[in-house]
Design a protein around this motif. Sequence first.
Motif, PDB file in Angstrom:
ATOM      1  N   ASN A  51     -13.639   1.162  -6.215  1.00 33.36           N
ATOM      2  CA  ASN A  51     -12.501   1.734  -5.503  1.00 33.36           C
ATOM      3  C   ASN A  51     -11.194   1.231  -6.122  1.00 33.36           C
ATOM      4  O   ASN A  51     -11.000   0.026  -6.257  1.00 33.36           O
ATOM      5  CB  ASN A  51     -12.547   1.348  -4.018  1.00 33.36           C
ATOM      6  CG  ASN A  51     -13.662   2.034  -3.281  1.00 33.36           C
ATOM      7  OD1 ASN A  51     -13.869   3.231  -3.443  1.00 33.36           O
ATOM      8  ND2 ASN A  51     -14.395   1.289  -2.465  1.00 33.36           N
ATOM      9  N   PRO A  52     -10.288   2.133  -6.483  1.00 30.83           N
ATOM     10  CA  PRO A  52      -9.045   1.702  -7.131  1.00 30.83           C
ATOM     11  C   PRO A  52      -8.086   1.068  -6.124  1.00 30.83           C
ATOM     12  O   PRO A  52      -7.772   1.663  -5.088  1.00 30.83           O
ATOM     13  CB  PRO A  52      -8.466   3.009  -7.693  1.00 30.83           C
ATOM     14  CG  PRO A  52      -8.992   4.067  -6.781  1.00 30.83           C
ATOM     15  CD  PRO A  52     -10.361   3.591  -6.355  1.00 30.83           C
ATOM     16  N   ALA A  53      -7.651  -0.141  -6.390  1.00 38.40           N
ATOM     17  CA  ALA A  53      -6.669  -0.814  -5.548  1.00 38.40           C
ATOM     18  C   ALA A  53      -5.994  -1.896  -6.378  1.00 38.40           C
ATOM     19  O   ALA A  53      -6.627  -2.523  -7.233  1.00 38.40           O
ATOM     20  CB  ALA A  53      -7.323  -1.428  -4.312  1.00 38.40           C
ATOM     21  N   ARG A  54      -4.729  -2.104  -6.129  1.00 42.33           N
ATOM     22  CA  ARG A  54      -3.981  -3.160  -6.809  1.00 42.33           C
ATOM     23  C   ARG A  54      -3.973  -4.381  -5.894  1.00 42.33           C
ATOM     24  O   ARG A  54      -3.545  -4.300  -4.735  1.00 42.33           O
ATOM     25  CB  ARG A  54      -2.560  -2.686  -7.100  1.00 42.33           C
ATOM     26  CG  ARG A  54      -1.651  -3.707  -7.756  1.00 42.33           C
ATOM     27  CD  ARG A  54      -0.322  -3.035  -8.112  1.00 42.33           C
ATOM     28  NE  ARG A  54       0.710  -3.974  -8.499  1.00 42.33           N
ATOM     29  CZ  ARG A  54       0.874  -4.456  -9.727  1.00 42.33           C
ATOM     30  NH1 ARG A  54       0.037  -4.079 -10.687  1.00 42.33           N
ATOM     31  NH2 ARG A  54       1.863  -5.294  -9.995  1.00 42.33           N
ATOM     32  N   ILE A  95      -2.738   6.528   9.952  1.00 40.86           N
ATOM     33  CA  ILE A  95      -1.534   7.287   9.608  1.00 40.86           C
ATOM     34  C   ILE A  95      -1.673   7.897   8.216  1.00 40.86           C
ATOM     35  O   ILE A  95      -1.330   9.060   7.985  1.00 40.86           O
ATOM     36  CB  ILE A  95      -0.281   6.397   9.694  1.00 40.86           C
ATOM     37  CG1 ILE A  95      -0.093   5.843  11.107  1.00 40.86           C
ATOM     38  CG2 ILE A  95       0.966   7.188   9.270  1.00 40.86           C
ATOM     39  CD1 ILE A  95       0.994   4.783  11.206  1.00 40.86           C
ATOM     40  N   ALA A  96      -2.184   7.111   7.276  1.00 36.38           N
ATOM     41  CA  ALA A  96      -2.355   7.608   5.905  1.00 36.38           C
ATOM     42  C   ALA A  96      -3.313   8.786   5.851  1.00 36.38           C
ATOM     43  O   ALA A  96      -3.107   9.735   5.081  1.00 36.38           O
ATOM     44  CB  ALA A  96      -2.854   6.484   5.004  1.00 36.38           C
ATOM     45  N   LEU A  97      -4.373   8.756   6.659  1.00 38.91           N
ATOM     46  CA  LEU A  97      -5.312   9.872   6.680  1.00 38.91           C
ATOM     47  C   LEU A  97      -4.618  11.151   7.135  1.00 38.91           C
ATOM     48  O   LEU A  97      -4.902  12.238   6.620  1.00 38.91           O
ATOM     49  CB  LEU A  97      -6.477   9.548   7.622  1.00 38.91           C
ATOM     50  CG  LEU A  97      -7.549  10.626   7.752  1.00 38.91           C
ATOM     51  CD1 LEU A  97      -8.258  10.849   6.424  1.00 38.91           C
ATOM     52  CD2 LEU A  97      -8.548  10.257   8.843  1.00 38.91           C
ATOM     53  N   GLN A 119      -0.084   3.070   1.117  1.00 37.28           N
ATOM     54  CA  GLN A 119      -0.115   1.899   1.985  1.00 37.28           C
ATOM     55  C   GLN A 119      -0.038   0.606   1.176  1.00 37.28           C
ATOM     56  O   GLN A 119      -0.669   0.480   0.127  1.00 37.28           O
ATOM     57  CB  GLN A 119      -1.431   1.842   2.763  1.00 37.28           C
ATOM     58  CG  GLN A 119      -1.785   3.056   3.579  1.00 37.28           C
ATOM     59  CD  GLN A 119      -3.215   2.968   4.054  1.00 37.28           C
ATOM     60  OE1 GLN A 119      -3.554   2.166   4.922  1.00 37.28           O
ATOM     61  NE2 GLN A 119      -4.088   3.783   3.483  1.00 37.28           N
ATOM     62  N   ILE A 120       0.720  -0.338   1.716  1.00 31.47           N
ATOM     63  CA  ILE A 120       0.722  -1.719   1.233  1.00 31.47           C
ATOM     64  C   ILE A 120       0.289  -2.581   2.404  1.00 31.47           C
ATOM     65  O   ILE A 120       0.853  -2.478   3.493  1.00 31.47           O
ATOM     66  CB  ILE A 120       2.109  -2.161   0.740  1.00 31.47           C
ATOM     67  CG1 ILE A 120       2.594  -1.252  -0.401  1.00 31.47           C
ATOM     68  CG2 ILE A 120       2.078  -3.619   0.286  1.00 31.47           C
ATOM     69  CD1 ILE A 120       4.011  -1.550  -0.851  1.00 31.47           C
ATOM     70  N   VAL A 121      -0.723  -3.416   2.205  1.00 31.72           N
ATOM     71  CA  VAL A 121      -1.256  -4.243   3.282  1.00 31.72           C
ATOM     72  C   VAL A 121      -1.063  -5.716   2.934  1.00 31.72           C
ATOM     73  O   VAL A 121      -1.344  -6.143   1.808  1.00 31.72           O
ATOM     74  CB  VAL A 121      -2.750  -3.956   3.517  1.00 31.72           C
ATOM     75  CG1 VAL A 121      -3.271  -4.805   4.677  1.00 31.72           C
ATOM     76  CG2 VAL A 121      -2.973  -2.475   3.803  1.00 31.72           C
ATOM     77  N   LEU A 122      -0.586  -6.486   3.922  1.00 30.71           N
ATOM     78  CA  LEU A 122      -0.472  -7.939   3.800  1.00 30.71           C
ATOM     79  C   LEU A 122      -1.368  -8.560   4.868  1.00 30.71           C
ATOM     80  O   LEU A 122      -0.972  -8.714   6.019  1.00 30.71           O
ATOM     81  CB  LEU A 122       0.980  -8.406   3.985  1.00 30.71           C
ATOM     82  CG  LEU A 122       1.959  -7.949   2.900  1.00 30.71           C
ATOM     83  CD1 LEU A 122       2.645  -6.642   3.290  1.00 30.71           C
ATOM     84  CD2 LEU A 122       3.013  -9.015   2.632  1.00 30.71           C
ATOM     85  N   PRO A 123      -2.618  -8.900   4.509  1.00 37.13           N
ATOM     86  CA  PRO A 123      -3.553  -9.419   5.511  1.00 37.13           C
ATOM     87  C   PRO A 123      -3.156 -10.816   5.985  1.00 37.13           C
ATOM     88  O   PRO A 123      -2.721 -11.663   5.192  1.00 37.13           O
ATOM     89  CB  PRO A 123      -4.886  -9.464   4.762  1.00 37.13           C
ATOM     90  CG  PRO A 123      -4.696  -8.569   3.567  1.00 37.13           C
ATOM     91  CD  PRO A 123      -3.254  -8.712   3.210  1.00 37.13           C
ATOM     92  N   THR A 124      -3.328 -11.060   7.275  1.00 33.15           N
ATOM     93  CA  THR A 124      -3.138 -12.393   7.839  1.00 33.15           C
ATOM     94  C   THR A 124      -4.437 -12.931   8.436  1.00 33.15           C
ATOM     95  O   THR A 124      -4.456 -14.009   9.009  1.00 33.15           O
ATOM     96  CB  THR A 124      -2.053 -12.368   8.926  1.00 33.15           C
ATOM     97  OG1 THR A 124      -2.453 -11.494   9.981  1.00 33.15           O
ATOM     98  CG2 THR A 124      -0.723 -11.894   8.360  1.00 33.15           C
ATOM     99  N   ARG A 139      -8.075   8.996   0.893  1.00 33.36           N
ATOM    100  CA  ARG A 139      -6.743   8.871   1.485  1.00 33.36           C
ATOM    101  C   ARG A 139      -6.620   7.616   2.338  1.00 33.36           C
ATOM    102  O   ARG A 139      -5.514   7.135   2.607  1.00 33.36           O
ATOM    103  CB  ARG A 139      -6.443  10.100   2.360  1.00 33.36           C
ATOM    104  CG  ARG A 139      -6.307  11.389   1.600  1.00 33.36           C
ATOM    105  CD  ARG A 139      -6.512  12.596   2.511  1.00 33.36           C
ATOM    106  NE  ARG A 139      -5.454  12.762   3.510  1.00 33.36           N
ATOM    107  CZ  ARG A 139      -4.515  13.698   3.460  1.00 33.36           C
ATOM    108  NH1 ARG A 139      -4.489  14.549   2.442  1.00 33.36           N
ATOM    109  NH2 ARG A 139      -3.621  13.803   4.416  1.00 33.36           N
ATOM    110  N   ILE A 140      -7.756   7.085   2.785  1.00 36.11           N
ATOM    111  CA  ILE A 140      -7.758   5.931   3.686  1.00 36.11           C
ATOM    112  C   ILE A 140      -7.560   4.618   2.928  1.00 36.11           C
ATOM    113  O   ILE A 140      -7.015   3.655   3.474  1.00 36.11           O
ATOM    114  CB  ILE A 140      -9.073   5.907   4.490  1.00 36.11           C
ATOM    115  CG1 ILE A 140      -9.147   7.123   5.431  1.00 36.11           C
ATOM    116  CG2 ILE A 140      -9.233   4.621   5.274  1.00 36.11           C
ATOM    117  CD1 ILE A 140     -10.493   7.308   6.105  1.00 36.11           C
TER     118      ILE A 140
END
Length: 363
Positions: A19-22, A114-116, A122-127, A153-154
């Motif tokens: 899955n492509p993700a940075r 929302i993205a769907l 989306q940019i996610v910052l996990p805590t 899209r998710i």
Amino acid sequence: MDPLKDFTSEPRSFTYVGNPARVIFGPGTIARLPDEVDRLGAKRALILSTPAQQGDAERLADLLGARAVGVFPGAAMHTPVDISDYATDRARSLKADVLVAIGGGSTTGLGKAIALRTDLPQIVLPTTYAGSEMTPILGETSNGQKRTQSSPRILPEVVIYDVELTLGLPAGLSGTSGINAIAHAVEALYARDSNPVIDALAVEAIGALAGALPAIAADPLDLAARSRALYGAWLCGVCLGSVGMALHHKLCHTLGGSFDLPHSETHTIVLPHALAYNAPAIPGAMERLARVLGPDPAAALFRIGRAVGAPAGLKDLGMPEGGIDRAADLALSNPYWNPRPLERPALRDLIARAWDGAEPLSS
């Protein structure tokens, strides 16, 4: 670990899809958020959080300055559809062109929902250690039922793992969130579409988290342990997003959606029992797990739960005893693929033991 062991007895066929993700990992990496927004060509960021983390979201808005057009602090557990719809309307009214989610699985889930609906990046910052930020999977709840779906899209485009963001995660929640992550890697080892790449990542992830979580329980400010846990959680998320899951995840979705149980605590309680149920059908996976958890992996996972102070039984989360039969019926009504056939008496016994807080019934 011998990565070629599976090929010594008989040929193994598999399919692997990445899955492509940075991914940006390390302490202090929150400072790179404005550059990542710019890199996506975005100018109007909507920042998402739960009510409890609204302060964190507002700090991100300050960091982004004119790039931030609003904060939506309404994310909720199990991603209720009505909240997803309301937040989507908010994103559209603000003309947002990027979503920034800070928090755990609830906030990540809202961003995905929302993205769907909008196809916004989306940019996610996990805590927390939820791991869902690495998956193209969304679970939303409506009328007491949690339903999952998958779509490109998710999948978030960028994930910023700033270890310092996890230092404020309470020790108890750190433990259950981390075991929730372990569950993704455990089930990846016996997934129908398992492959050697994910097998290797899963074993690495489980080993990192199994060592880090008790250390965090002893000292929540142990930055080295926090780093190992976040690293393990990232790899667990990759596992979750790359292969299918089985009985454990089906049960947790059923229990969480039907009885409004907290997500990570439910995973923590159910995992040892689900693994013990499947153990006779997955000797290869059990051998891999034994390398990092010891000779009885299900019992080891149960002990880690006690070491981090997690609740032992579903009754401690508020599930009524009368819900045991309902949960068994729901799990059987639309079952996931599972390596061991789902047999109602054994499945009911699994849920009953998890409800009571008993040790897993290992074979």
